[in-house]
Design a protein around this motif. Structure first.
Motif, PDB file in Angstrom:
ATOM      1  N   ALA A 194       0.848  -1.192   0.000  1.00 15.51           N
ATOM      2  CA  ALA A 194       0.000   0.000   0.000  1.00 15.51           C
ATOM      3  C   ALA A 194       0.884   1.243   0.000  1.00 15.51           C
ATOM      4  O   ALA A 194       1.960   1.266   0.609  1.00 15.51           O
ATOM      5  CB  ALA A 194      -0.915  -0.002   1.215  1.00 15.51           C
ATOM      6  N   VAL A 195       0.432   2.283  -0.693  1.00  9.63           N
ATOM      7  CA  VAL A 195       1.213   3.519  -0.820  1.00  9.63           C
ATOM      8  C   VAL A 195       0.392   4.686  -0.290  1.00  9.63           C
ATOM      9  O   VAL A 195      -0.740   4.912  -0.722  1.00  9.63           O
ATOM     10  CB  VAL A 195       1.604   3.787  -2.294  1.00  9.63           C
ATOM     11  CG1 VAL A 195       2.412   5.086  -2.395  1.00  9.63           C
ATOM     12  CG2 VAL A 195       2.392   2.624  -2.860  1.00  9.63           C
ATOM     13  N   LYS A 196       0.983   5.418   0.657  1.00 15.51           N
ATOM     14  CA  LYS A 196       0.367   6.649   1.161  1.00 15.51           C
ATOM     15  C   LYS A 196       1.422   7.738   1.189  1.00 15.51           C
ATOM     16  O   LYS A 196       2.495   7.603   0.595  1.00 15.51           O
ATOM     17  CB  LYS A 196      -0.249   6.407   2.542  1.00 15.51           C
ATOM     18  CG  LYS A 196      -1.469   5.485   2.513  1.00 15.51           C
ATOM     19  CD  LYS A 196      -2.121   5.366   3.886  1.00 15.51           C
ATOM     20  CE  LYS A 196      -3.370   4.492   3.799  1.00 15.51           C
ATOM     21  NZ  LYS A 196      -4.014   4.307   5.135  1.00 15.51           N
ATOM     22  N   GLN A 197       1.154   8.807   1.920  1.00 13.86           N
ATOM     23  CA  GLN A 197       2.018   9.965   1.860  1.00 13.86           C
ATOM     24  C   GLN A 197       3.330   9.811   2.607  1.00 13.86           C
ATOM     25  O   GLN A 197       4.157  10.721   2.586  1.00 13.86           O
ATOM     26  CB  GLN A 197       1.260  11.190   2.381  1.00 13.86           C
ATOM     27  CG  GLN A 197       0.233  11.735   1.404  1.00 13.86           C
ATOM     28  CD  GLN A 197       0.835  12.115   0.059  1.00 13.86           C
ATOM     29  OE1 GLN A 197       1.902  12.728  -0.013  1.00 13.86           O
ATOM     30  NE2 GLN A 197       0.160  11.727  -1.029  1.00 13.86           N
ATOM     31  N   ASN A 198       3.557   8.676   3.281  1.00  9.14           N
ATOM     32  CA  ASN A 198       4.900   8.451   3.812  1.00  9.14           C
ATOM     33  C   ASN A 198       5.901   8.241   2.675  1.00  9.14           C
ATOM     34  O   ASN A 198       7.105   8.344   2.886  1.00  9.14           O
ATOM     35  CB  ASN A 198       4.918   7.258   4.776  1.00  9.14           C
ATOM     36  CG  ASN A 198       4.506   5.954   4.113  1.00  9.14           C
ATOM     37  OD1 ASN A 198       3.604   5.939   3.277  1.00  9.14           O
ATOM     38  ND2 ASN A 198       5.143   4.859   4.491  1.00  9.14           N
ATOM     39  N   GLN A 199       5.372   7.917   1.491  1.00 11.43           N
ATOM     40  CA  GLN A 199       6.168   7.907   0.254  1.00 11.43           C
ATOM     41  C   GLN A 199       5.545   8.947  -0.675  1.00 11.43           C
ATOM     42  O   GLN A 199       4.887   8.624  -1.664  1.00 11.43           O
ATOM     43  CB  GLN A 199       6.169   6.511  -0.382  1.00 11.43           C
ATOM     44  CG  GLN A 199       6.852   5.440   0.439  1.00 11.43           C
ATOM     45  CD  GLN A 199       8.355   5.603   0.467  1.00 11.43           C
ATOM     46  OE1 GLN A 199       8.931   6.350  -0.322  1.00 11.43           O
ATOM     47  NE2 GLN A 199       9.013   4.907   1.404  1.00 11.43           N
ATOM     48  N   GLY A 200       5.752  10.212  -0.323  1.00 11.92           N
ATOM     49  CA  GLY A 200       5.027  11.315  -0.962  1.00 11.92           C
ATOM     50  C   GLY A 200       5.186  11.404  -2.464  1.00 11.92           C
ATOM     51  O   GLY A 200       4.196  11.507  -3.194  1.00 11.92           O
TER      52      GLY A 200
END
Length: 373
Positions: A194-200
Motif C-alpha cells: 500500500a502507498v500513502k504519503q509516507n512515500q510522498g
C-alpha cells in the motif's frame, strides 16, 4: 501431531533455569501450556488448573508424575525462554507443515498486546509483527518489537526467516519501504505494498498516473449490500511505465494498482475513497482485487486472538512471558482452526477443555490438516 513430534520441533528451546532447582522439565511445562491454551486458558492460573484437571492424562503421557507445578513455577519457566529462539522453532515448524502455492497471499501486519506493558512503564507495551497465510488461515511466523515505530525494522527480520517462494506478500503503507520490498524478493516472493504519503513522491506520481480512471464507474459495477451500508469497489491496474519520474529504486516494480471505493451508509454522506498500491508482479485487476481483500483476513486472526483467546485482556507482562504466551496463542490458533470439524472455534476449545480425547484429536490432526493439498 503427537507429543514426540512436538518435542522434535521445539527441543531446540533452551532451559535457562538453574539446573539444580529444576523439578519440572521445560518440555512438560511448554507442552502442557500449549494444551491449556488450545482449551481456552488465558493465564498462568488457568494453565495450572488445566493440568490439575487432566493430571492423569499428563501422567499417562509421562509428564508431571511427581505432582502439579504451582502457577508461579509455570510462569517463571515459560518467561525465561528466549522469545527469538521460541519463535524460530515455531517458524521452522510451519515451514515443515505448510506448502506455499504460487500466488498465495501472505499478509504481514502488526498488533499491540495491550496488557503487556510493565506496570511502571506504560510505553513498554509489546508489539508483534505476524505473517499470515490468508487462504489457509495460518500464522506462519511472528516477531516481537518493543515499540510500534520498530515495525519497519522488524518486518524485514521476520521476512528473512520465511520461505516465500511463490507468495504474494501484502503489507500496509507503514511498511512501504524499498528495503522491505527487496527482502521479499530475496526470499522468493513478490510484493504488493500500500502507498500513502509516507512515500510522498511515489504517491503523487501514482495518483497522477490514474487520473483518467478516477471517478469513471463502469457499467458493470457491482454494489454490495450489508451491515447497514452499500458499497462498490473497482480495481484498476496499469503498467509501471505510466509513472512520471524516476522510481527505479523500487526493485522489480511491475504494476500500479488503484482501488476505488464508494460507500453509502444510512444517515451519513456518501464517501468516495481511493487506495493505491505497487507490486513486483504483473497482475490483472481481478488478481489485485482478490489479493487486497485477502490481506484483511489477518484482521480476522487478530479478532480471534482478542475475542476468543483474550489476548488484549491478558495481564501477563513480566520478563518474556507476554511474547512467549503470544507465540503459544498463535500455535493454538493454527491447530484449532486447522482441525476440520465444522463447529465454532469456541466450541472446539470447550471440547478440549472437557475431554482430552478431543485434545488428542486436535493434536493428531494439527499438522496433516495444515498442509495445503
Amino acid at each position: 501431531m503427537d507429543i514426540d513430534t512436538f518435542k522434535d520441533y521445539f527441543s531446540a528451546v533452551d532451559d535457562n533455569r538453574q539446573s539444580a532447582k529444576i523439578t519440572y522439565p521445560l518440555f512438560d511445562l511448554l507442552f502442557a501450556s500449549l494444551c491449556a491454551v488450545i482449551a481456552g486458558s488465558k493465564g498462568w492460573y488457568d494453565i495450572r488448573e488445566y493440568i490439575l484437571g487432566h493430571h492423569e492424562w499428563f501422567k499417562h503421557n509421562g509428564m508431571f508424575k511427581d505432582g502439579i507445578p504451582a502457577d508461579d513455577t509455570i510462569a517463571r519457566a515459560i518467561s525465561t525462554i528466549e522469545p527469538s529462539a521460541f519463535q524460530a522453532c515455531f517458524i521452522d515448524w510451519m515451514k515443515a507443515v505448510h506448502q506455499m502455492t504460487d500466488g498465495q497471499v501472505v499478509a504481514i501486519d502488526g498488533k499491540t498486546l495491550k496488557g503487556s506493558y510493565n506496570r511502571e512503564d506504560r510505553s513498554s507495551t509489546i508489539h508483534m509483527v505476524s505473517a499470515y497465510a490468508s487462504k489457509n488461515h495460518l500464522v506462519l511466523g511472528q516477531l516481537k518489537t518493543e515499540e510500534k515505530s520498530n515495525e519497519i525494522s522488524a518486518t524485514p527480520e521476520l521476512i528473512r526467516l520465511l520461505d516465500l517462494r511463490g507468495a504474494l506478500v501484502t503489507i500496509d503503507a507503514m511498511a512501504c519501504q524499498t528495503t522491505i520490498a527487496k527482502t521479499i524478493l530475496e526470499q522468493g516472493g513478490d510484493y504488493l505494498l500500500a502507498v500513502k504519503q509516507n512515500q510522498g513522491k511515489l504517491a503523487n506520481a501514482i495518483t497522477a498516473a490514474f487520473s483518467e480512471q478516477r471517478r469513471t464507474f463502469n457499467d458493470d459495477v457491482v454494489f454490495e449490500h450489508g451491515h447497514g451500508r452499500t458499497e462498490s469497489r473497482q480495481c484498476y491496474v496499469i503498467d509501471k511505465e505510466c509513472l512520471s519520474g524516476d522510481f527505479t529504486r523500487w526493485p522489480s516494480l511491475q504494476s500500479l494498482v488503484m482501488v476505488e471505493s464508494l460507500r453509502v451508509e444510512k444517515g451519513r454522506p456518501m464517501s468516495l475513497e481511493y487506495r493505491y498500491y505497487i507490486s513486483s508482479k504483473s497482475l490483472t485487476a481481478d488478481e489485485a482485487s482478490r489479493a487486497i481483500r485477502s490481506h484483511w483476513s489477518i484482521e480476522s486472526m487478530h479478532w480471534v486472538l482478542d475475542v476468543n483467546m483474550g489476548e488484549d485482556a491478558c495481564q501477563i507482562y513480566k520478563d518474556n512471558g507476554a511474547a512467549n504466551v503470544a507465540c503459544l496463542r498463535h500455535m493454538a490458533s493454527n491447530m484449532v482452526r486447522a482441525e476440520p470439524t465444522k463447529i465454532s472455534l469456541v466450541s472446539k476449545q470447550k471440547r478440549c477443555l472437557m475431554n482430552t480425547s478431543f485434545l488428542e484429536k486436535f493434536l493428531a490432526a494439527g499438522i496433516p490438516a495444515m498442509v495445503e493439498k
